[in-house]
Design a protein around this motif. Structure first.
Motif, PDB file in Angstrom:
ATOM      1  N   ARG A  14     -15.956  16.410  -3.969  1.00 37.68           N
ATOM      2  CA  ARG A  14     -16.887  15.986  -2.932  1.00 37.68           C
ATOM      3  C   ARG A  14     -16.510  14.617  -2.356  1.00 37.68           C
ATOM      4  O   ARG A  14     -16.604  14.398  -1.147  1.00 37.68           O
ATOM      5  CB  ARG A  14     -18.288  15.923  -3.562  1.00 37.68           C
ATOM      6  N   LEU A  15     -16.083  13.678  -3.225  1.00 34.30           N
ATOM      7  CA  LEU A  15     -15.910  12.286  -2.809  1.00 34.30           C
ATOM      8  C   LEU A  15     -14.462  11.901  -2.536  1.00 34.30           C
ATOM      9  O   LEU A  15     -14.195  10.861  -1.928  1.00 34.30           O
ATOM     10  CB  LEU A  15     -16.506  11.352  -3.871  1.00 34.30           C
ATOM     11  N   ALA A  16     -13.526  12.727  -3.016  1.00 37.22           N
ATOM     12  CA  ALA A  16     -12.102  12.421  -2.821  1.00 37.22           C
ATOM     13  C   ALA A  16     -11.359  13.710  -2.484  1.00 37.22           C
ATOM     14  O   ALA A  16     -10.484  14.145  -3.229  1.00 37.22           O
ATOM     15  CB  ALA A  16     -11.527  11.773  -4.082  1.00 37.22           C
ATOM     16  N   PRO A  17     -11.699  14.344  -1.350  1.00 33.48           N
ATOM     17  CA  PRO A  17     -11.153  15.671  -1.039  1.00 33.48           C
ATOM     18  C   PRO A  17      -9.630  15.684  -1.027  1.00 33.48           C
ATOM     19  O   PRO A  17      -8.993  14.792  -0.487  1.00 33.48           O
ATOM     20  CB  PRO A  17     -11.729  15.978   0.348  1.00 33.48           C
ATOM     21  N   GLY A  18      -9.080  16.703  -1.679  1.00 40.27           N
ATOM     22  CA  GLY A  18      -7.624  16.855  -1.710  1.00 40.27           C
ATOM     23  C   GLY A  18      -6.898  15.950  -2.685  1.00 40.27           C
ATOM     24  O   GLY A  18      -5.670  15.911  -2.706  1.00 40.27           O
ATOM     25  N   ALA A  19      -7.652  15.236  -3.510  1.00 49.28           N
ATOM     26  CA  ALA A  19      -7.024  14.276  -4.426  1.00 49.28           C
ATOM     27  C   ALA A  19      -6.118  14.967  -5.448  1.00 49.28           C
ATOM     28  O   ALA A  19      -6.242  16.165  -5.693  1.00 49.28           O
ATOM     29  CB  ALA A  19      -8.103  13.474  -5.145  1.00 49.28           C
ATOM     30  N   LEU A  20      -5.220  14.168  -6.038  1.00 48.06           N
ATOM     31  CA  LEU A  20      -4.301  14.636  -7.077  1.00 48.06           C
ATOM     32  C   LEU A  20      -4.932  14.348  -8.434  1.00 48.06           C
ATOM     33  O   LEU A  20      -5.318  13.210  -8.716  1.00 48.06           O
ATOM     34  CB  LEU A  20      -2.968  13.889  -6.979  1.00 48.06           C
ATOM     35  N   LEU A  21      -4.996  15.374  -9.287  1.00 48.06           N
ATOM     36  CA  LEU A  21      -5.734  15.208 -10.545  1.00 48.06           C
ATOM     37  C   LEU A  21      -4.845  15.185 -11.781  1.00 48.06           C
ATOM     38  O   LEU A  21      -3.916  15.986 -11.906  1.00 48.06           O
ATOM     39  CB  LEU A  21      -6.733  16.350 -10.728  1.00 48.06           C
ATOM     40  N   THR A  22      -5.189  14.292 -12.692  1.00 47.19           N
ATOM     41  CA  THR A  22      -4.574  14.325 -14.021  1.00 47.19           C
ATOM     42  C   THR A  22      -5.678  14.636 -15.025  1.00 47.19           C
ATOM     43  O   THR A  22      -6.755  14.042 -14.979  1.00 47.19           O
ATOM     44  CB  THR A  22      -3.894  12.986 -14.376  1.00 47.19           C
ATOM     45  N   ALA A  23      -5.389  15.565 -15.927  1.00 43.71           N
ATOM     46  CA  ALA A  23      -6.374  15.967 -16.935  1.00 43.71           C
ATOM     47  C   ALA A  23      -6.154  15.133 -18.195  1.00 43.71           C
ATOM     48  O   ALA A  23      -5.029  15.054 -18.702  1.00 43.71           O
ATOM     49  CB  ALA A  23      -6.234  17.441 -17.257  1.00 43.71           C
ATOM     50  N   ARG A  24      -7.234  14.516 -18.684  1.00 46.64           N
ATOM     51  CA  ARG A  24      -7.124  13.742 -19.920  1.00 46.64           C
ATOM     52  C   ARG A  24      -7.344  14.669 -21.112  1.00 46.64           C
ATOM     53  O   ARG A  24      -8.435  15.209 -21.303  1.00 46.64           O
ATOM     54  CB  ARG A  24      -8.191  12.642 -19.905  1.00 46.64           C
TER      55      ARG A  24
END
Lengths: 377, 377
Positions: free
Chosen positions: A122-132
């Motif tokens: 919702r707040l950072a559309p298209g962001a790149l994610l790292t899973a902890r």
């Protein structure tokens, strides 16, 4: 003591307490970390030390930054660091901070819960994610596994959720716990990540990086492995396990700054109580040396210039009216120490000055209210 | 919840976190303490809450002040409080702070070591001294006896030293420990002081006051005795034991402010980890709620407006990347709590905002140095 003499030779402050950070040591640490992980990226965990000159210096040395809040991004922006050199590694972020970071240009965000993925969508559309990923924290002085991290299976599921929400799986991250002295802790963590890494590669959502986090130790009262030693163990497996496909990221906090700091303090009182010798100094656990608190009990090194004397055990305590304000409970120091003598406490470069506004988050504002209230902050 | 609704009805801040202090409750507490100890003097321990409006309000209500540092004196001076209404109760003081306090006009100082007496003789000539006696801290949640206090015998000896150095014995003081729920703790302490009091009367160094300190509890998860109840036990013995010769001083911190504060915070994440439900909120132990730390484990009350729902146990945790940032480990809250829901944490009037500059002492300044150093603070 010789090193402390050298370090303090240029110091013009007369009145204690003060924290000295050795610029040379900071640069040397930055260069050692970059050299230890060739081809990788080194992100400094701003939470460990947020002094503007430290951030400036690391930026000059080619170090990138791990942030925990918008407050830390603001500090970095003031030091001229662009958003591309920042990753937002706090797994739980204050929603407003995500918005502000994204607007500023930060694109890489960590997560370890479904709600965080939804917030990011919702707040950072298209962001790149790292899973902890939660990993074994054995060997660490201050484990972090309880509050953070998910299983590889859960990460796989949440990456799918993320993709559906328009986010981009980017990497895996973990933390072996603060002050970890076992180089194999990082290896065990990487081993735990391998099946997940492979599954994602085969899945059509290949990842770009693995962030091996922090946990690099500073020398308190025991010898600790150097960054080169930990890097050697990691690199020995890296190629075979992730075959040129994963960029190696590393996120030191304490490891880059801890041994560069000395807290200089002065004895303000001494007393014998219940068979113990108490020394009171002019700064303590509520003013930077929080890791001395009984529950953390990091064994700070404490030195005096009175080198040749007989030593006896002291309880070294801070100046506040709080019985918890004890820096170290049993430390052998010269028997004659008294009012006015200086003490040098280290390593004090990590988690000291940054505690004043920890994780870049200020204290909450205060307001008085009531039936006849003058409302306002 | 009704009281919280009423309290927050005048609040205009939308964005959490913030700490609300109830002006009416603060005034009511001040009046109750003054009424409970008729003829006595009530000194507020500034270390518990140093907000300028709180100090101003107490000054208006006829409350005097116990200070721990020059920093706290400066705050009081800004609120128009004269030196005569302050006592410097920290048993170990930073030497510069003694000088500054004395120059400002403060005349009553506590001590519990020979070195402190010597410091006071040098830096506050002719000052009035109160000896801090170590007393049993049974019944208290957070004992203070380890770091502070001397035996009655040692006090007798140190008063003699003080007289030789031109200082004036003035009173006795003690602390039964923070958050003490046993009214007889104060009585036991007074009983311990009686022989010393008598010896000094007979000795030609009669004392003017006995300061029964703080320790007055706030209600966390258990009912606690009211100030009136503690005062009744004290006053029942007072006349017989000190027969009109000792002025009764009292030094509440938490007792005056604790129950007047509510921390308003918002859920920023929720996750299930190892069978526990975690709630993450936007402020935590490093931003005021330090008494939630595992080693202090004060059981904050935590409420939600979702009153009618089924409740399940949560770990309520702060926003930082630190596993120690847990406000309370097992608290029953509505099962549906999620992102954006507000929580109300109390009592949060004591030892919250004042931790930002605890005991009025700032964080040490930081400087970078080194062979090519740019020296400066």
């Amino acid at each position: 003591m010789d090193e402390i003499h050298r370090l303090l030779s240029g110091v013009r402050i007369e009145e204690t307490p003060f924290l000295v950070l050795d610029e040379n040591r900071l640069r040397e640490n930055a260069r050692r970390f970059r050299a230890a992980f060739p081809g990788g990226r080194v992100f400094f965990s701003v939470k460990a030390n947020n002094h503007p000159q430290v951030l400036q210096l690391f930026a000059e040395e080619g170090i990138d930054f791990d942030v925990a809040s918008w407050g830390e991004i603001e500090l970095l922006a003031a030091a001229g660091v662009p958003a591309e050199r920042m990753i937002f590694s706090a797994p739980t972020k204050i929603p407003r901070h995500i918005e502000q970071a994204y607007r500023f240009g930060v694109r890489v965000f960590a997560f370890d819960s479904e709600l965080e993925v939804e917030k990011l969508a919702r707040l950072a559309p298209g962001a790149l994610l790292t899973a902890r990923i939660a990993v074994d924290n054995e060997g660490s002085f201050w484990p972090l596994e309880r509050k953070f991290g998910i299983s590889p299976e859960e990460a796989l599921r949440l990456f799918e959720v993320a993709i559906r929400l328009g986010l981009k799986p980017h990497g895996l991250t973990f933390h072996v716990g603060s002050q970890n002295s076992d180089p194999l802790a990082w290896v065990r963590a990487l081993e735990r990540l391998r099946p997940l890494w492979k599954a994602l590669q085969q899945n059509g959502s290949p990842l770009s990086c693995i962030n091996i986090g922090g946990g690099f130790p500073s020398q308190f009262d025991q010898p600790v492995p150097a960054v080169e030693e930990i890097a050697r163990e990691v690199l020995l497996r890296w190629q075979g396990w992730f075959g040129g496909q994963a960029e190696l990221w590393v996120e030191p906090g304490r490891g880059l700054v801890g041994d560069a700091g000395v807290m200089v303090t002065t004895v303000i009182n001494r007393a014998r109580r219940n068979g113990h010798e108490w020394l009171y100094v002019d700064t303590g656990v509520f003013h930077g040396l929080i890791e001395g608190l009984e529950m953390f009990h990091f064994p700070y090194n404490i030195l005096s210039k009175k080198q040749d004397e007989q030593r006896i055990p002291f309880i070294v305590s801070g100046p506040t009216c709080d019985s918890a304000d004890v820096i170290r409970s049993e430390v052998y120091l010269p028997a004659s120490l008294t009012l006015g003598d200086r003490l040098y406490i280290f390593p004090a470069g990590a988690y000291t000055n940054s505690l004043e506004r920890y994780n870049g988050i200020p204290f909450p504002p205060v307001m008085l209210t009531g039936i006849k209230a003058k409302v306002g902050v």
